[in-house]
Motif scaffolding. Sequence first.
Motif, PDB file in Angstrom:
ATOM      1  N   LEU A  18      -0.900  28.427 -33.590  1.00 56.23           N
ATOM      2  CA  LEU A  18       0.412  27.959 -34.052  1.00 56.23           C
ATOM      3  C   LEU A  18       1.189  29.011 -34.853  1.00 56.23           C
ATOM      4  CD1 LEU A  18      -0.043  24.190 -34.928  1.00 56.23           C
ATOM      5  CD2 LEU A  18       1.457  25.198 -33.213  1.00 56.23           C
ATOM      6  N   PRO A  19       0.580  29.736 -35.788  1.00 59.30           N
ATOM      7  CA  PRO A  19       1.360  30.751 -36.523  1.00 59.30           C
ATOM      8  C   PRO A  19       1.954  31.822 -35.598  1.00 59.30           C
ATOM      9  CG  PRO A  19      -0.684  30.276 -37.672  1.00 59.30           C
ATOM     10  CD  PRO A  19      -0.776  29.581 -36.343  1.00 59.30           C
ATOM     11  N   LYS A  20       1.203  32.228 -34.587  1.00 58.67           N
ATOM     12  CA  LYS A  20       1.715  33.238 -33.655  1.00 58.67           C
ATOM     13  C   LYS A  20       2.815  32.654 -32.775  1.00 58.67           C
ATOM     14  CE  LYS A  20      -2.341  36.064 -33.764  1.00 58.67           C
ATOM     15  NZ  LYS A  20      -3.256  36.920 -33.128  1.00 58.67           N
ATOM     16  N   LEU A  21       2.665  31.385 -32.388  1.00 56.78           N
ATOM     17  CA  LEU A  21       3.715  30.728 -31.609  1.00 56.78           C
ATOM     18  C   LEU A  21       4.995  30.617 -32.432  1.00 56.78           C
ATOM     19  CD1 LEU A  21       1.659  27.895 -29.865  1.00 56.78           C
ATOM     20  CD2 LEU A  21       2.804  29.814 -28.737  1.00 56.78           C
ATOM     21  N   ARG A  22       4.853  30.260 -33.697  1.00 62.00           N
ATOM     22  CA  ARG A  22       6.032  30.156 -34.573  1.00 62.00           C
ATOM     23  C   ARG A  22       6.714  31.517 -34.723  1.00 62.00           C
ATOM     24  NH1 ARG A  22       2.823  26.296 -37.896  1.00 62.00           N
ATOM     25  NH2 ARG A  22       3.688  24.256 -37.398  1.00 62.00           N
ATOM     26  N   ALA A  23       5.924  32.547 -34.910  1.00 62.72           N
ATOM     27  CA  ALA A  23       6.498  33.895 -35.072  1.00 62.72           C
ATOM     28  C   ALA A  23       7.244  34.317 -33.804  1.00 62.72           C
ATOM     29  CB  ALA A  23       5.395  34.897 -35.407  1.00 62.72           C
ATOM     30  N   PHE A  24       6.664  34.062 -32.653  1.00 64.51           N
ATOM     31  CA  PHE A  24       7.311  34.435 -31.393  1.00 64.51           C
ATOM     32  C   PHE A  24       8.589  33.630 -31.193  1.00 64.51           C
ATOM     33  CE2 PHE A  24       7.344  34.258 -26.571  1.00 64.51           C
ATOM     34  CZ  PHE A  24       7.924  35.519 -26.429  1.00 64.51           C
ATOM     35  N   SER A  25       8.543  32.333 -31.518  1.00 59.80           N
ATOM     36  CA  SER A  25       9.737  31.504 -31.336  1.00 59.80           C
ATOM     37  C   SER A  25      10.863  31.964 -32.259  1.00 59.80           C
ATOM     38  CB  SER A  25       9.423  30.021 -31.556  1.00 59.80           C
ATOM     39  OG  SER A  25       9.141  29.756 -32.915  1.00 59.80           O
ATOM     40  N   LYS A  26      10.514  32.400 -33.468  1.00 56.59           N
ATOM     41  CA  LYS A  26      11.539  32.900 -34.393  1.00 56.59           C
ATOM     42  C   LYS A  26      12.152  34.195 -33.877  1.00 56.59           C
ATOM     43  CE  LYS A  26       9.680  30.731 -38.538  1.00 56.59           C
ATOM     44  NZ  LYS A  26       8.947  30.946 -39.788  1.00 56.59           N
ATOM     45  N   SER A  27      11.364  34.991 -33.156  1.00 49.18           N
ATOM     46  CA  SER A  27      11.903  36.238 -32.606  1.00 49.18           C
ATOM     47  C   SER A  27      12.870  35.972 -31.453  1.00 49.18           C
ATOM     48  CB  SER A  27      10.771  37.161 -32.145  1.00 49.18           C
ATOM     49  OG  SER A  27      10.211  36.717 -30.925  1.00 49.18           O
ATOM     50  N   LEU A  28      12.769  34.797 -30.841  1.00 52.05           N
ATOM     51  CA  LEU A  28      13.622  34.473 -29.702  1.00 52.05           C
ATOM     52  C   LEU A  28      14.880  33.699 -30.079  1.00 52.05           C
ATOM     53  CD1 LEU A  28      10.903  33.290 -27.148  1.00 52.05           C
ATOM     54  CD2 LEU A  28      12.128  35.453 -27.123  1.00 52.05           C
ATOM     55  N   THR A  29      14.793  32.882 -31.116  1.00 43.88           N
ATOM     56  CA  THR A  29      15.879  31.953 -31.408  1.00 43.88           C
ATOM     57  C   THR A  29      16.739  32.423 -32.567  1.00 43.88           C
ATOM     58  OG1 THR A  29      14.475  30.645 -32.880  1.00 43.88           O
ATOM     59  CG2 THR A  29      14.551  29.985 -30.558  1.00 43.88           C
ATOM     60  N   LYS A  30      17.824  31.705 -32.786  1.00 46.15           N
ATOM     61  CA  LYS A  30      18.756  32.112 -33.821  1.00 46.15           C
ATOM     62  C   LYS A  30      18.615  31.321 -35.107  1.00 46.15           C
ATOM     63  CE  LYS A  30      22.271  29.236 -31.665  1.00 46.15           C
ATOM     64  NZ  LYS A  30      23.536  29.218 -30.986  1.00 46.15           N
ATOM     65  N   SER A  31      17.779  30.322 -35.136  1.00 43.54           N
ATOM     66  CA  SER A  31      17.619  29.543 -36.358  1.00 43.54           C
ATOM     67  C   SER A  31      16.203  28.990 -36.454  1.00 43.54           C
ATOM     68  CB  SER A  31      18.622  28.386 -36.394  1.00 43.54           C
ATOM     69  OG  SER A  31      18.229  27.364 -35.502  1.00 43.54           O
ATOM     70  N   ARG A  32      15.850  28.650 -37.682  1.00 45.50           N
ATOM     71  CA  ARG A  32      14.508  28.108 -37.917  1.00 45.50           C
ATOM     72  C   ARG A  32      14.314  26.783 -37.183  1.00 45.50           C
ATOM     73  NH1 ARG A  32      11.612  27.271 -43.765  1.00 45.50           N
ATOM     74  NH2 ARG A  32       9.652  26.527 -42.928  1.00 45.50           N
ATOM     75  N   SER A  33      15.334  25.926 -37.191  1.00 46.62           N
ATOM     76  CA  SER A  33      15.188  24.627 -36.523  1.00 46.62           C
ATOM     77  C   SER A  33      15.065  24.813 -35.014  1.00 46.62           C
ATOM     78  CB  SER A  33      16.342  23.683 -36.870  1.00 46.62           C
ATOM     79  OG  SER A  33      17.556  24.171 -36.367  1.00 46.62           O
ATOM     80  N   ASP A  34      15.814  25.784 -34.434  1.00 47.09           N
ATOM     81  CA  ASP A  34      15.668  26.068 -33.008  1.00 47.09           C
ATOM     82  C   ASP A  34      14.263  26.593 -32.713  1.00 47.09           C
ATOM     83  OD1 ASP A  34      18.246  25.271 -32.419  1.00 47.09           O
ATOM     84  OD2 ASP A  34      19.070  27.309 -32.407  1.00 47.09           O
ATOM     85  N   ALA A  35      13.745  27.419 -33.619  1.00 42.04           N
ATOM     86  CA  ALA A  35      12.391  27.958 -33.446  1.00 42.04           C
ATOM     87  C   ALA A  35      11.359  26.830 -33.486  1.00 42.04           C
ATOM     88  CB  ALA A  35      12.091  28.993 -34.525  1.00 42.04           C
TER      89      ALA A  35
END
Length: 170
Positions: A18-35
């Motif tokens: 989960l931490p790695k998934l969260r980090a990758f999603s933050k690198s792709l999206t423009k906001s924390r909620s989108d991530a």
Amino acid sequence: MVHQAPTGSVEGEIIALLPKLRAFSKSLTKSRSDADDLVQETLMDALAHLDGYQENGKLKAWLFRIMRNAFLTRCKKAKREVCMPLEDSIFSQPAPAAQEWAIDLRHLYEAADELPSHLRHVFIKVMEGQTYEAIAAECGCAVGTIKSRVNRARHQLAEKMDWDTHRVHH
């Protein structure tokens, strides 16, 4: 009551990632909620298709591929959506043709090919789902250097594609 997956199970491995998934999603999206939404969508897709995962496969790569595909699908969908005032008729503005997205995607690939090789390399690695740490180890440099290169690649692509650079985030 919170369900805890047994240690050593695929579900347990997913939780550990989960931490790695969260980090990758933050690198792709423009906001924390989108991530957060992207992580949730990824987990739902992964759990719904868990029977398609091969136990001897690489779980992290499989999950990152699901996330990347979900992100690209979101981008395609957002590109097709037309924002208009509520008072306008839904039929008053034509929807963009599906071919326009394919053309934009081709232009993105062409723009990526024009990036300097050190930026193109790390950008592609991130889009393939590799972690900054793994890329840094491969390139023999610091994680911060990789993050900086990815950020520069994103901004150069945004300029080449004439995108609003405020939409391109870390």
